[in-house]
Write an enzyme that holds these catalytic residues in place. Structure first.
Site, PDB file in Angstrom:
ATOM      1  N   ARG A  68     -22.378  19.802  12.942  1.00 23.74           N
ATOM      2  CA  ARG A  68     -23.849  19.918  13.129  1.00 23.74           C
ATOM      3  C   ARG A  68     -24.125  21.629  13.500  1.00 23.74           C
ATOM      4  O   ARG A  68     -25.058  21.923  13.169  1.00 23.74           O
ATOM      5  CB  ARG A  68     -24.277  19.059  14.185  1.00 23.74           C
ATOM      6  N   GLU A  74     -29.547   0.059  14.736  1.00 24.75           N
ATOM      7  CA  GLU A  74     -28.112  -0.039  14.472  1.00 24.75           C
ATOM      8  C   GLU A  74     -27.289   0.719  15.675  1.00 24.75           C
ATOM      9  O   GLU A  74     -28.298   1.430  16.450  1.00 24.75           O
ATOM     10  CB  GLU A  74     -27.490   0.826  13.336  1.00 24.75           C
ATOM     11  N   TYR A  97       0.993  -1.225  -0.066  1.00 26.72           N
ATOM     12  CA  TYR A  97      -0.175   0.031   0.033  1.00 26.72           C
ATOM     13  C   TYR A  97       0.843   1.286   0.194  1.00 26.72           C
ATOM     14  O   TYR A  97       0.762   2.194  -0.881  1.00 26.72           O
ATOM     15  CB  TYR A  97      -0.887   0.126   1.178  1.00 26.72           C
ATOM     16  N   LYS A 130     -25.649   3.351  18.238  1.00 31.00           N
ATOM     17  CA  LYS A 130     -25.466   4.687  18.518  1.00 31.00           C
ATOM     18  C   LYS A 130     -24.103   5.108  18.820  1.00 31.00           C
ATOM     19  O   LYS A 130     -23.574   4.569  19.512  1.00 31.00           O
ATOM     20  CB  LYS A 130     -26.393   5.263  19.628  1.00 31.00           C
TER      21      LYS A 130
HETATM   22  S1  IVH Z   1     -29.755   9.246  13.181  1.00 31.14           S
HETATM   23  C1  IVH Z   1     -32.744  13.559  13.202  1.00 31.14           C
HETATM   24  N1  IVH Z   1     -28.294   7.351  13.781  1.00 31.14           N
HETATM   25  O1  IVH Z   1     -26.807  10.824  17.804  1.00 31.14           O
HETATM   26  C2  IVH Z   1     -31.321  12.753  13.789  1.00 31.14           C
HETATM   27  N2  IVH Z   1     -27.703   9.390  14.854  1.00 31.14           N
HETATM   28  O2  IVH Z   1     -29.112  12.709  19.505  1.00 31.14           O
HETATM   29  C3  IVH Z   1     -31.097  11.434  13.078  1.00 31.14           C
HETATM   30  N3  IVH Z   1     -25.730   9.439  16.355  1.00 31.14           N
HETATM   31  O3  IVH Z   1     -27.042  14.200  16.187  1.00 31.14           O
HETATM   32  C4  IVH Z   1     -29.943  10.720  13.590  1.00 31.14           C
HETATM   33  N4  IVH Z   1     -25.422   7.235  15.887  1.00 31.14           N
HETATM   34  O4  IVH Z   1     -25.021  12.580  15.883  1.00 31.14           O
HETATM   35  C5  IVH Z   1     -28.470   8.641  13.900  1.00 31.14           C
HETATM   36  N5  IVH Z   1     -26.972   5.462  13.787  1.00 31.14           N
HETATM   37  C6  IVH Z   1     -27.056   6.736  14.434  1.00 31.14           C
HETATM   38  C7  IVH Z   1     -26.434   7.453  15.144  1.00 31.14           C
HETATM   39  C8  IVH Z   1     -26.779   8.776  15.450  1.00 31.14           C
HETATM   40  C9  IVH Z   1     -25.115   8.485  16.666  1.00 31.14           C
HETATM   41  C10 IVH Z   1     -25.765  10.655  16.984  1.00 31.14           C
HETATM   42  C11 IVH Z   1     -26.076  11.850  15.896  1.00 31.14           C
HETATM   43  C12 IVH Z   1     -27.129  12.629  16.287  1.00 31.14           C
HETATM   44  C13 IVH Z   1     -27.301  12.170  17.737  1.00 31.14           C
HETATM   45  C14 IVH Z   1     -28.780  12.275  18.049  1.00 31.14           C
END
Ligand code: IVH
Length: 672
Positions: free
Chosen positions: A142, A119, A38, A121
């Site tokens: 954000r 999934e 690589y 978090k």
């Molecule tokens: S979906 C409308 N999926 O958690 C927001 N968020 O408090 C939809 N996060 O600001 C977010 N893993 O930074 C989503 N698999 C995941 C996530 C995730 C981490 C964070 C994201 C968001 C915060 C929500």
């Protein structure tokens, strides 16, 4: 022309191979190629691009790192196309069932189960990436949800983040990809080992480190921190449609994004709860920190029907893991000496079970923080453990404190070597050359290329020398020739390499004073300051005897450096070590202290020189009293512009600095 076309094809082939390897490594978790292969392609690509700058493309793997923003600069803010919301955090199974029930009711299907896509978090910082016709055009934080900071340069350095969407297309005309920027546990640990502290103190945890890193103005540092981007959704979309979240995830993966895994499609809310419980048991085995799961209604038409409250969607929830908190009592506060001499307070607790691990102590980071939080022996505290990261004190219950508690003062003597400790801002450190806690670090630094340059004496060899007891002090390194027989007994020390090392050690004994000063590791004295001090004082003795005001008079020496140098030489133990080094034959070159004909001038070299290397040119002007810098600023007086000088030259012209071409530079040296 056809040559150029061939080169173009080779370039594209190399880029494709590197992208495929990145994708395999980051998204499929394996690699068909060795690191050496690589690195070889990368070097070849870099070389070809240097020869054909007109063929460099913005999405080439070599172009991930841009130039730093000027010091004191700020990141611009930009509006997101679709706002970025957050999720409702739930902590119990009942709350989750309630959320699901409300959604079904709103959809007019109170009896029919919903399909949820589940999934992890991820615990990092969210980012919004805008792609137009498959190409990354912008990346931002954000922010407040409506506007975020422009972090394009920093986000581009993330290796698993596609600069161009993978596959044949057609790609959406414009799409916002949403995801989390995270730092793997391994990368966080490496960072902690590399730099015990940052400007703001210790790196407390991966999440804070990611947030801080993305705000840095120098993308080169961001790149070294090895962040990852995990895509979890989209914002505004033009020219593409998805029916379900599952389908969206598949598409994200096909475009080359890493997506959050493990995932599951749950056909009832009980399965969502089971998914969360299962993952909680595995959280320590994950390569990065998780703080719960996210469940999203899989059907995107239903998501739209459910809509959102002011802040959070009604179609997605976060079901958090149990916090890893416990209450215990501080039984003692001790001090620990790090490899660089930093002395940090460590709390000892009454042993406590915390998420399956017995916790006995935790670093309290620095003494200033300890005083600020007013932690005392006997205090009841709440402690938290995040992943396998060292536990932290998150709260002190001062209300339960007895009358007899006393604040803890930093020690005045090093707990390892007994040397006097010094205060440096928030930190307390031991600056003694004979401190055993620092021995390995000091030897490795002394032997490094830009210090005494002792080839064959790297971290591995130093560890062996210390572990075997052959080396017990810095000066022992320079009398190794008397211990050849013992050296040959060490694992993997052959006759030839041992002799080579001994020869290199012998040769290293007369370094320039600047290299010696850099190597000896005086706090705040790096390569440049070492050069300034060496030039101004000419010998170790004169530097040792310099009064504070004489030190302060040196260009580039401020109060911090002055204090560190004075304290260093005031230590009787350091005087003894320096004498022992001299007795072992280490004698830095001496010269008369020079003002030098180029004193007060600051040189920047840009572009290629043909008659000498850039390092030689720098050394030459430095020997004549000038300083050198890497970037253009108002402090710079002369810019030597060689072949193909680029943006630095332009900047220098704008500032009206003196610009010398190679011939004029040669003439200047000649005339002195
Ligand atoms: S979906 C409308 N999926 O958690 C927001 N968020 O408090 C939809 N996060 O600001 C977010 N893993 O930074 C989503 N698999 C995941 C996530 C995730 C981490 C964070 C994201 C968001 C915060 C929500």
């Amino acid at each position: 022309m056809s040559d150029r076309r061939n080169t173009g094809r080779t370039l594209e082939a190399l880029r494709a191979r590197i992208r495929a390897a990145d994708d395999q490594y980051y998204n499929r978790g394996h690699s068909d190629w060795t690191d050496a292969e690589y690195d070889g392609w990368f070097a070849e690509l870099r070389q070809l691009e240097a020869e054909h700058p007109e063929l460099v493309t913005a999405d080439s793997p070599t172009q991930r790192v841009g130039a730093p923003l000027p010091k004191g600069g700020t990141l611009a803010t930009i509006e997101h196309i679709a706002p970025m919301g957050s999720l409702e955090s739930l902590h119990t199974a009942d709350e989750v069932r309630e959320f699901d029930k409300r959604a079904r009711k709103l959809l007019g299907q109170p009896e029919e189960p919903l399909i949820w896509s589940c999934e992890p978090k991820l615990d990092g910082t969210s980012a919004n990436l805008v792609y137009e016709h498959g190409k990354l055009v912008r990346g931002m934080s954000r922010g407040d949800g409506a506007r975020g900071e422009d972090m394009t340069q920093n986000l581009r350095t993330i290796r698993n983040l596609p600069l161009e969407l993978a596959g044949k297309g057609p790609f959406p005309t414009r799409i916002e990809i949403r995801g989390e920027v995270i730092m793997s546990r391994a990368a966080f640990r490496r960072l902690q080992e590399r730099e015990e502290t940052s400007a703001e103190g210790t790196f407390r945890n991966a999440r804070n480190t990611v947030a801080g890193t993305l705000k840095l103005l120098d993308p080169r540092i961001v790149q070294r921190r090895a962040l990852d981007f995990i895509a979890f959704g989209v914002g505004h979309v033009e020219g593409s449609e998805f029916r379900t979240h599952t389908e969206l995830r598949e598409r994200l993966a096909a475009w080359g994004f890493t997506i959050a895994e493990p995932s599951a499609t749950a056909s009832s809310i009980d399965e969502v709860i089971a998914f969360r419980d299962g993952l909680e048991g595995e959280r320590d085995d994950m390569t990065y920190e998780l703080d719960g799961i996210v469940a999203k209604v899989d059907d995107i038409a239903l998501q739209q029907q459910l809509g959102r409250t002011a802040r959070t969607p009604r179609w997605a929830l976060a079901y958090k893991f149990a916090p890893r908190l416990a209450t215990t009592r501080i039984v003692a506060i001790g001090a620990q000496v790090g490899r660089t001499g930093q002395v940090t307070p460590v709390a000892q607790f009454e042993p406590t079970e915390l998420a399956g691990v017995t916790v006995r102590n935790a670093s309290l980071h620095n003494w200033a923080l300890l005083a600020e939080r007013d932690l005392r022996v006997g205090d009841f505290v709440e402690i938290q453990r995040a992943g396998d990261v060292i536990p932290e004190v998150v709260r002190v219950f001062t209300e339960h404190r007895g009358d007899d508690s006393v604040p803890v003062e930093p020690p005045s003597r090093c707990p390892v070597c007994g040397g006097e400790l010094h205060v440096d801002g928030k930190f307390v450190y031991c600056g003694d050359l004979d401190c055993k806690a620092q021995l390995a670090g000091r030897i490795v630094h002394l032997a490094s290329r830009r210090a005494m340059d002792i080839e064959g004496l790297g971290p591995k060899q130093v560890e062996q020398l210390i572990d075997s007891g052959i080396v017990k002090s810095l000066e022992d390194v320079f009398t190794l020739s008397a211990r050849q027989a013992e050296l040959l007994e060490l694992e993997r020390w052959g006759e030839r390499s041992t002799q080579n090392l001994l020869d290199n050690l012998e040769r290293s004994k007369h370094p320039t004073l600047a290299r010696f000063l850099n190597g000896i590791g005086i706090r705040h004295v790096g390569e440049q300051t070492a050069k300034d001090l060496a030039r101004n004082f000419g010998s170790l003795e004169r530097l040792r005897d310099a009064a504070p005001e004489q030190l302060m008079a040196v260009d580039g020496v401020g109060e911090e450096v002055q204090r560190a140098v004075t304290e260093f030489f005031a230590s009787p133990k350091n005087a003894a070590t320096l004498a022992a080094l001299a007795a072992a034959g280490v004698a830095p070159e001496e010269s008369a202290p020079t003002a030098g004909p180029l004193d007060g001038r600051v040189f920047v070299f840009t572009g290629g020189l043909t008659t000498m290397s850039r390092d030689d040119a720098k050394a030459k002007v430095e020997s004549l009293g000038a300083r050198t810098a890497n970037g253009i600023s108002k402090k710079v007086t002369d810019v030597v512009a060689g072949e193909d000088a680029g943006s630095k030259l332009e900047k220098a012209e704008k500032l009206g600095l003196r610009i010398l071409d190679e011939a004029a530079f040669a003439a200047l040296l000649e005339a002195l």
